[in-house]
Scaffold this motif. Structure first.
Motif, mmCIF file in Angstrom:
data_model
loop_
_atom_site.group_PDB
_atom_site.id
_atom_site.type_symbol
_atom_site.label_atom_id
_atom_site.label_comp_id
_atom_site.label_asym_id
_atom_site.label_seq_id
_atom_site.Cartn_x
_atom_site.Cartn_y
_atom_site.Cartn_z
ATOM 1 N N ILE A 1 21.946 -44.661 14.469
ATOM 2 C CA ILE A 1 23.342 -44.881 14.847
ATOM 3 C C ILE A 1 23.617 -44.186 16.173
ATOM 4 C CG2 ILE A 1 25.751 -44.482 14.212
ATOM 5 C CD1 ILE A 1 24.877 -44.675 11.286
ATOM 6 N N GLU A 2 24.163 -44.924 17.107
ATOM 7 C CA GLU A 2 24.420 -44.408 18.455
ATOM 8 C C GLU A 2 25.705 -43.580 18.454
ATOM 9 O OE1 GLU A 2 23.366 -43.366 21.909
ATOM 10 O OE2 GLU A 2 22.159 -44.985 21.049
ATOM 11 N N LYS A 3 25.558 -42.291 18.177
ATOM 12 C CA LYS A 3 26.684 -41.355 18.206
ATOM 13 C C LYS A 3 26.166 -39.998 18.672
ATOM 14 C CE LYS A 3 30.585 -42.723 15.366
ATOM 15 N NZ LYS A 3 31.417 -42.400 14.194
ATOM 16 N N PRO A 4 26.081 -39.804 19.982
ATOM 17 C CA PRO A 4 25.506 -38.565 20.505
ATOM 18 C C PRO A 4 26.290 -37.304 20.168
ATOM 19 C CG PRO A 4 26.381 -39.947 22.278
ATOM 20 C CD PRO A 4 26.445 -40.755 21.038
ATOM 21 N N ASP A 5 27.540 -37.452 19.728
ATOM 22 C CA ASP A 5 28.344 -36.278 19.386
ATOM 23 C C ASP A 5 28.316 -35.958 17.897
ATOM 24 O OD1 ASP A 5 29.667 -38.682 18.907
ATOM 25 O OD2 ASP A 5 31.649 -37.773 19.085
ATOM 26 N N VAL A 6 27.535 -36.712 17.122
ATOM 27 C CA VAL A 6 27.463 -36.486 15.673
ATOM 28 C C VAL A 6 26.040 -36.079 15.292
ATOM 29 C CG1 VAL A 6 27.716 -37.497 13.374
ATOM 30 C CG2 VAL A 6 29.314 -38.123 15.199
ATOM 31 N N ALA A 7 25.887 -34.847 14.845
ATOM 32 C CA ALA A 7 24.571 -34.345 14.422
ATOM 33 C C ALA A 7 24.461 -34.503 12.911
ATOM 34 C CB ALA A 7 24.401 -32.886 14.836
ATOM 35 N N THR B 1 22.225 -40.240 16.546
ATOM 36 C CA THR B 1 21.514 -39.764 17.732
ATOM 37 C C THR B 1 21.889 -38.330 18.104
ATOM 38 O OG1 THR B 1 23.191 -40.842 19.137
ATOM 39 C CG2 THR B 1 21.154 -42.056 18.719
ATOM 40 N N GLY B 2 23.034 -37.849 17.639
ATOM 41 C CA GLY B 2 23.447 -36.481 17.935
ATOM 42 C C GLY B 2 22.529 -35.421 17.351
ATOM 43 N N ILE B 3 21.745 -35.775 16.325
ATOM 44 C CA ILE B 3 20.845 -34.789 15.715
ATOM 45 C C ILE B 3 19.617 -34.566 16.588
ATOM 46 C CG2 ILE B 3 19.385 -36.352 14.337
ATOM 47 C CD1 ILE B 3 20.894 -33.063 13.044
ATOM 48 N N LEU B 4 19.332 -35.517 17.469
ATOM 49 C CA LEU B 4 18.099 -35.449 18.258
ATOM 50 C C LEU B 4 18.073 -34.270 19.215
ATOM 51 C CD1 LEU B 4 17.642 -39.250 19.051
ATOM 52 C CD2 LEU B 4 16.560 -37.914 17.223
ATOM 53 N N LYS B 5 19.234 -33.815 19.652
ATOM 54 C CA LYS B 5 19.277 -32.691 20.598
ATOM 55 C C LYS B 5 18.772 -31.399 19.974
ATOM 56 C CE LYS B 5 23.778 -33.190 20.716
ATOM 57 N NZ LYS B 5 25.225 -33.081 21.039
ATOM 58 N N TYR B 6 18.680 -31.368 18.648
ATOM 59 C CA TYR B 6 18.192 -30.175 17.950
ATOM 60 C C TYR B 6 16.731 -30.301 17.529
ATOM 61 C CZ TYR B 6 23.199 -29.429 17.761
ATOM 62 O OH TYR B 6 24.517 -29.291 18.105
ATOM 63 N N THR B 7 16.078 -31.387 17.909
ATOM 64 C CA THR B 7 14.676 -31.596 17.547
ATOM 65 C C THR B 7 13.825 -31.664 18.803
ATOM 66 O OG1 THR B 7 14.945 -34.014 17.512
ATOM 67 C CG2 THR B 7 15.341 -32.842 15.452
ATOM 68 N N ASP B 8 12.759 -30.886 18.836
ATOM 69 C CA ASP B 8 11.873 -30.845 19.995
ATOM 70 C C ASP B 8 10.644 -31.737 19.826
ATOM 71 O OD1 ASP B 8 13.490 -28.962 21.332
ATOM 72 O OD2 ASP B 8 12.527 -27.319 20.239
ATOM 73 N N LYS C 1 24.138 -24.095 17.229
ATOM 74 C CA LYS C 1 25.077 -25.138 17.670
ATOM 75 C C LYS C 1 26.529 -24.695 17.622
ATOM 76 C CE LYS C 1 25.677 -27.572 13.235
ATOM 77 N NZ LYS C 1 27.130 -27.421 13.131
ATOM 78 N N GLY C 2 26.825 -23.672 16.849
ATOM 79 C CA GLY C 2 28.215 -23.217 16.762
ATOM 80 C C GLY C 2 28.437 -22.365 15.533
ATOM 81 N N LYS C 3 29.630 -21.831 15.410
ATOM 82 C CA LYS C 3 29.970 -20.962 14.288
ATOM 83 C C LYS C 3 29.931 -21.741 12.985
ATOM 84 C CE LYS C 3 33.451 -17.622 12.743
ATOM 85 N NZ LYS C 3 34.780 -17.024 13.026
ATOM 86 N N GLU C 4 29.243 -21.184 11.988
ATOM 87 C CA GLU C 4 29.145 -21.836 10.694
ATOM 88 C C GLU C 4 30.272 -21.358 9.776
ATOM 89 O OE1 GLU C 4 25.156 -20.916 9.374
ATOM 90 O OE2 GLU C 4 24.397 -22.744 10.304
ATOM 91 N N PRO C 5 30.710 -22.213 8.836
ATOM 92 C CA PRO C 5 31.765 -21.801 7.904
ATOM 93 C C PRO C 5 31.274 -20.722 6.949
ATOM 94 C CG PRO C 5 30.821 -23.907 7.243
ATOM 95 C CD PRO C 5 30.242 -23.592 8.586
ATOM 96 N N ILE C 6 32.206 -19.990 6.353
ATOM 97 C CA ILE C 6 31.845 -18.996 5.344
ATOM 98 C C ILE C 6 31.160 -19.712 4.188
ATOM 99 C CG2 ILE C 6 32.756 -17.294 3.718
ATOM 100 C CD1 ILE C 6 35.093 -16.900 5.689
ATOM 101 N N VAL C 7 30.013 -19.213 3.771
ATOM 102 C CA VAL C 7 29.180 -19.907 2.790
ATOM 103 C C VAL C 7 29.943 -20.239 1.510
ATOM 104 C CG1 VAL C 7 27.175 -19.673 1.273
ATOM 105 C CG2 VAL C 7 27.019 -18.971 3.666
#
Length: 268
Positions: free
Chosen positions: A86-92, A106-113, A220-226
């Protein structure tokens, strides 16, 4: 109060079926059949394809399919495996429906090397599907709703003050969410990590890359309280994966994977 709850709980116990999760062997509560779960998957797929834009990047589509089929083969399940990008670069995000159809944003790809790190994501989602986690979550919601209804009736019959009744009902709702729903969801996520790690190792993707992925994802950013989240933290995931790594590496080495690394494992 017990006498009030029994008419609800006895038929509930008769309805509940048990199953075993693959790889972990955990006993599961099941009130939804595999056929019902697949039907939910097909319905969800129709809705997704109506509103989401599919990628036209043929090289990426081919790569996702190749990685996915290696993991699918490791499950030893003959499902109608399909893979969508799915073409959504802002959705990981990524998920696998109960019918074996996998969606990668496609947003998840930025976190995969590399392929192994993308396999981490895909194996996790396929782990959810083969463990029937959707059916289990629906089943748990049914159980929780029935139990909550029984408790609400008991409160209504045993508490005279409307103010006190309102306080009990609020506590009941909060307790069900914090004490049952959220912890159960986090447990299923951790189980999908466990299953996914073993699947990627069996598919000859280096399981050590899973930890690298989650370390990068954690940035990627601040995570919510578990305790208020449906997912464990990245740190908790890494801790569990580290504990399971010797088992995963044993599978990886026994399959002769270290000697058969190919261009399929190249960077994205």
């Amino acid at each position: 109060m017990k006498r009030l709850l029994m008419p609800f709980l006895l038929p509930l116990l008769l309805l509940i079926g048990c199953a075993k999760a693959p790889i972990t062997g955990r006993t599961q509560i099941m009130m939804v059949t595999p056929q019902q779960e697949k039907a939910m998957g097909f319905q969800a797929e129709k809705e997704i394809l109506k509103k989401e834009k599919l990628s036209t990047d043929q090289a990426l589509i081919a790569r996702v399919r190749r990685i996915g089929m290696r993991i699918a083969k490791a499950t030893e399940l003959n499902l109608d495996w399909k893979f969508y990008v799915i073409e959504k670069p802002d959705v990981a995000n990524a998920f696998c429906l109960a019918n074996g159809h996998v969606f990668i944003y496609t947003g998840i790809l930025k976190y995969t090397d590399n392929d192994a790190q993308l396999a981490t994501v895909m194996a996790h989602e396929i782990g959810h599907a083969i463990a029937h986690h959707v059916a289990e979550q629906v089943s748990m919601a049914m159980v929780t709703n029935i139990a909550a209804t029984a408790a609400a009736i008991a409160i209504e019959h045993n508490v005279k003050s409307s103010t006190e009744e309102a306080a009990y009902m609020a506590a009941l709702g909060l307790g069900a969410n914090m004490g049952i729903v959220l912890p159960y969801s986090r447990m299923l996520e951790s189980e999908a990590d466990h299953i996914g790690l073993m699947l990627m190792a069996k598919a000859c993707y280096d399981p050590r890359e899973s930890i690298k992925f989650w370390k990068k994802f954690a940035k990627k950013g601040k995570e919510p309280i578990v305790y208020f989240s449906t997912h464990p933290s990245s740190a908790q995931r890494i801790e569990q994966l580290t504990e399971l790594m010797p088992q995963a590496m044993k599978i990886y080495r026994q399959s002769g994977c270290e000697k058969s690394v190919s261009a399929a494992d190249s960077p994205l």
